[in-house]
Design a protein around this motif. Structure first.
Motif, mmCIF file in Angstrom:
data_model
loop_
_atom_site.group_PDB
_atom_site.id
_atom_site.type_symbol
_atom_site.label_atom_id
_atom_site.label_comp_id
_atom_site.label_asym_id
_atom_site.label_seq_id
_atom_site.Cartn_x
_atom_site.Cartn_y
_atom_site.Cartn_z
ATOM 1 N N PHE A 1 9.649 0.600 -18.115
ATOM 2 C CA PHE A 1 10.556 0.515 -18.150
ATOM 3 C C PHE A 1 10.783 -0.884 -19.479
ATOM 4 C CE2 PHE A 1 9.109 -1.999 -14.981
ATOM 5 C CZ PHE A 1 9.851 -3.216 -14.422
ATOM 6 N N THR A 2 12.093 -1.172 -19.691
ATOM 7 C CA THR A 2 12.091 -2.720 -20.036
ATOM 8 C C THR A 2 13.689 -3.459 -19.230
ATOM 9 O OG1 THR A 2 14.524 -1.474 -21.990
ATOM 10 C CG2 THR A 2 11.860 -1.975 -23.101
ATOM 11 N N ALA A 3 13.637 -4.274 -19.241
ATOM 12 C CA ALA A 3 14.462 -5.292 -18.497
ATOM 13 C C ALA A 3 15.225 -5.839 -18.938
ATOM 14 C CB ALA A 3 13.124 -5.993 -17.464
ATOM 15 N N THR A 4 16.728 -6.233 -18.550
ATOM 16 C CA THR A 4 17.236 -7.299 -19.364
ATOM 17 C C THR A 4 18.257 -7.955 -18.080
ATOM 18 O OG1 THR A 4 17.862 -5.703 -20.593
ATOM 19 C CG2 THR A 4 19.459 -7.505 -20.260
ATOM 20 N N LEU B 1 0.791 -1.498 0.441
ATOM 21 C CA LEU B 1 0.404 0.343 -0.179
ATOM 22 C C LEU B 1 0.548 1.533 -0.196
ATOM 23 C CD1 LEU B 1 -3.223 -0.762 2.597
ATOM 24 C CD2 LEU B 1 -3.045 -1.249 0.456
ATOM 25 N N LEU B 2 1.868 1.026 0.097
ATOM 26 C CA LEU B 2 2.969 1.792 0.608
ATOM 27 C C LEU B 2 3.049 3.120 -1.175
ATOM 28 C CD1 LEU B 2 5.076 1.468 3.516
ATOM 29 C CD2 LEU B 2 3.248 2.350 3.802
ATOM 30 N N PRO B 3 4.231 2.256 -1.863
ATOM 31 C CA PRO B 3 4.242 3.235 -2.534
ATOM 32 C C PRO B 3 2.958 3.892 -3.560
ATOM 33 C CG PRO B 3 5.003 0.784 -2.270
ATOM 34 C CD PRO B 3 3.902 1.090 -1.518
ATOM 35 N N LYS B 4 1.844 3.044 -3.605
ATOM 36 C CA LYS B 4 0.560 3.157 -4.020
ATOM 37 C C LYS B 4 -0.194 4.662 -3.579
ATOM 38 C CE LYS B 4 -2.120 -1.209 -4.864
ATOM 39 N NZ LYS B 4 -2.912 -2.582 -4.254
ATOM 40 N N LEU B 5 0.747 5.186 -2.070
ATOM 41 C CA LEU B 5 -0.049 5.609 -1.504
ATOM 42 C C LEU B 5 0.937 7.140 -1.781
ATOM 43 C CD1 LEU B 5 -0.880 4.993 2.472
ATOM 44 C CD2 LEU B 5 -2.604 5.772 0.210
ATOM 45 N N GLY B 6 1.919 6.846 -2.833
ATOM 46 C CA GLY B 6 3.381 7.729 -2.943
ATOM 47 C C GLY B 6 4.293 7.547 -1.714
ATOM 48 N N ILE B 7 4.638 6.648 -1.097
ATOM 49 C CA ILE B 7 5.267 6.164 0.078
ATOM 50 C C ILE B 7 6.401 5.739 -0.268
ATOM 51 C CG2 ILE B 7 6.179 5.948 2.466
ATOM 52 C CD1 ILE B 7 2.577 6.983 3.037
ATOM 53 N N SER B 8 8.113 5.754 -0.285
ATOM 54 C CA SER B 8 8.903 5.365 -1.042
ATOM 55 C C SER B 8 9.823 5.120 0.869
ATOM 56 C CB SER B 8 9.856 5.968 -1.621
ATOM 57 O OG SER B 8 10.844 4.872 -1.945
ATOM 58 N N VAL B 9 9.958 3.602 0.743
ATOM 59 C CA VAL B 9 10.314 3.274 1.311
ATOM 60 C C VAL B 9 11.947 2.680 1.551
ATOM 61 C CG1 VAL B 9 11.211 1.858 3.634
ATOM 62 C CG2 VAL B 9 8.656 2.904 3.530
ATOM 63 N N MET B 10 13.443 3.431 1.737
ATOM 64 C CA MET B 10 14.424 3.494 0.928
ATOM 65 C C MET B 10 14.813 3.094 -0.248
ATOM 66 S SD MET B 10 16.440 2.001 4.182
ATOM 67 C CE MET B 10 17.583 1.345 3.325
ATOM 68 N N GLY B 11 13.423 3.807 -1.783
ATOM 69 C CA GLY B 11 13.468 3.550 -2.858
ATOM 70 C C GLY B 11 12.653 2.576 -3.431
ATOM 71 N N SER B 12 11.570 2.200 -2.468
ATOM 72 C CA SER B 12 10.304 0.881 -2.479
ATOM 73 C C SER B 12 9.751 1.836 -4.082
ATOM 74 C CB SER B 12 9.893 1.024 -1.244
ATOM 75 O OG SER B 12 9.112 1.896 -0.905
ATOM 76 N N ARG B 13 9.279 0.780 -4.716
ATOM 77 C CA ARG B 13 8.027 1.067 -5.043
ATOM 78 C C ARG B 13 7.076 0.286 -5.956
ATOM 79 N NH1 ARG B 13 11.164 4.919 -5.179
ATOM 80 N NH2 ARG B 13 11.785 6.595 -7.232
ATOM 81 N N LEU B 14 6.366 0.428 -6.493
ATOM 82 C CA LEU B 14 5.772 -1.172 -6.305
ATOM 83 C C LEU B 14 5.466 -1.318 -8.268
ATOM 84 C CD1 LEU B 14 3.235 -2.499 -5.365
ATOM 85 C CD2 LEU B 14 0.730 -0.485 -6.584
ATOM 86 N N LEU B 15 6.268 -2.659 -8.411
ATOM 87 C CA LEU B 15 6.293 -3.116 -9.649
ATOM 88 C C LEU B 15 5.147 -3.773 -10.541
ATOM 89 C CD1 LEU B 15 8.059 -4.486 -11.801
ATOM 90 C CD2 LEU B 15 8.171 -6.027 -10.351
ATOM 91 N N ALA B 16 5.108 -2.688 -11.423
ATOM 92 C CA ALA B 16 3.454 -4.075 -12.078
ATOM 93 C C ALA B 16 3.896 -4.301 -13.817
ATOM 94 C CB ALA B 16 3.078 -2.160 -12.671
ATOM 95 N N VAL B 17 4.209 -6.082 -13.758
ATOM 96 C CA VAL B 17 4.167 -6.613 -14.917
ATOM 97 C C VAL B 17 2.880 -7.295 -14.986
ATOM 98 C CG1 VAL B 17 5.989 -7.766 -14.888
ATOM 99 C CG2 VAL B 17 6.576 -6.681 -13.966
ATOM 100 N N ARG C 1 10.126 -11.662 -17.040
ATOM 101 C CA ARG C 1 11.086 -12.526 -18.314
ATOM 102 C C ARG C 1 10.351 -12.218 -19.394
ATOM 103 N NH1 ARG C 1 13.060 -16.875 -14.637
ATOM 104 N NH2 ARG C 1 15.091 -15.645 -14.026
ATOM 105 N N VAL C 2 9.028 -12.474 -19.616
ATOM 106 C CA VAL C 2 7.944 -12.775 -20.471
ATOM 107 C C VAL C 2 8.080 -11.789 -21.374
ATOM 108 C CG1 VAL C 2 5.996 -13.121 -21.273
ATOM 109 C CG2 VAL C 2 7.403 -15.302 -20.381
ATOM 110 N N ALA C 3 7.840 -10.436 -20.532
ATOM 111 C CA ALA C 3 7.068 -9.709 -20.462
ATOM 112 C C ALA C 3 8.154 -8.551 -21.483
ATOM 113 C CB ALA C 3 6.499 -8.331 -19.356
ATOM 114 N N GLY C 4 9.366 -8.856 -20.924
ATOM 115 C CA GLY C 4 10.611 -7.729 -20.631
ATOM 116 C C GLY C 4 10.539 -6.134 -20.984
ATOM 117 N N GLY C 5 9.579 -5.883 -19.466
ATOM 118 C CA GLY C 5 9.458 -4.639 -19.464
ATOM 119 C C GLY C 5 8.399 -4.874 -18.284
ATOM 120 N N GLY C 6 7.985 -3.538 -17.314
ATOM 121 C CA GLY C 6 6.509 -2.854 -17.088
ATOM 122 C C GLY C 6 6.979 -1.749 -16.073
ATOM 123 N N GLU C 7 6.000 -1.816 -15.463
ATOM 124 C CA GLU C 7 6.476 -0.272 -15.094
ATOM 125 C C GLU C 7 6.140 -0.030 -13.100
ATOM 126 O OE1 GLU C 7 1.937 1.144 -17.008
ATOM 127 O OE2 GLU C 7 1.683 0.488 -14.624
#
Length: 148
Positions: A94-97, A23-39, A78-84
């Motif tokens: 973003f794209t991921a390698t 919930l924290l990243p959804k609310l805009g709160i980052s703890v030491m660089g945390s993000r919500l990864l969406a794939v 791995r399948v999507a090659g990226g996400g948000e």
């Protein structure tokens, strides 16, 4: 446990805590660089989310490390090659390698320096002070992605 299939599932109270911390990243709160990864799910095509620690190295390169191993988000990425990466209303595509095992040692050490207090239990006794050989030995069980 086979390093190529290593996965440590949340147990007990961890599932409840994970829901709270997601919930924290959804609310805009980052703890030491945390993000919500969406794939996008590799089978469903639906967006799947989980909190991740966005690691930035000394050169400014950005990485995602999977301390629990070959999780669903890893398989989907791995399948999507990226996400948000999401933080509040901010959405970054973003794209991921995937990083080769041979190149993970300094990245795993940096990850443990920054978040060992949080994720150290998943590294089964290996710490930021481990030898390069010890980190190289565990590298196959810890997927790492460079994101751009």
């Amino acid at each position: 446990m086979n390093a190529s299939t290593r996965y440590i599932a949340p147990a007990g109270f961890e599932s409840v805590m994970n829901r709270f911390f997601n919930l924290l990243p959804k609310l805009g709160i980052s703890v030491m660089g945390s993000r919500l990864l969406a794939v996008k799910g590799r089978k469903s095509g639906e967006w799947r989310t989980t909190m991740v620690n966005l690691m930035i190295d000394d050169d400014g390169a950005r990485y995602l490390v999977a301390p629990r191993g070959h999780t669903q988000w890893v398989r989907n990425l791995r399948v999507a090659g990226g996400g948000e990466l999401r933080l509040g209303r901010k959405v970054e595509n973003f794209t991921a390698t995937e990083v080769a095992d041979a190149d993970k040692v300094p990245l795993l050490r940096l990850y443990l320096r920054k978040w060992g207090w949080e994720v150290g239990k998943f590294f089964e006794g290996v710490t930021k002070d481990a030898t390069d050989e010890q980190l190289a030995e565990i590298a196959p069980g810890f997927p790492v992605f460079r994101i751009a």
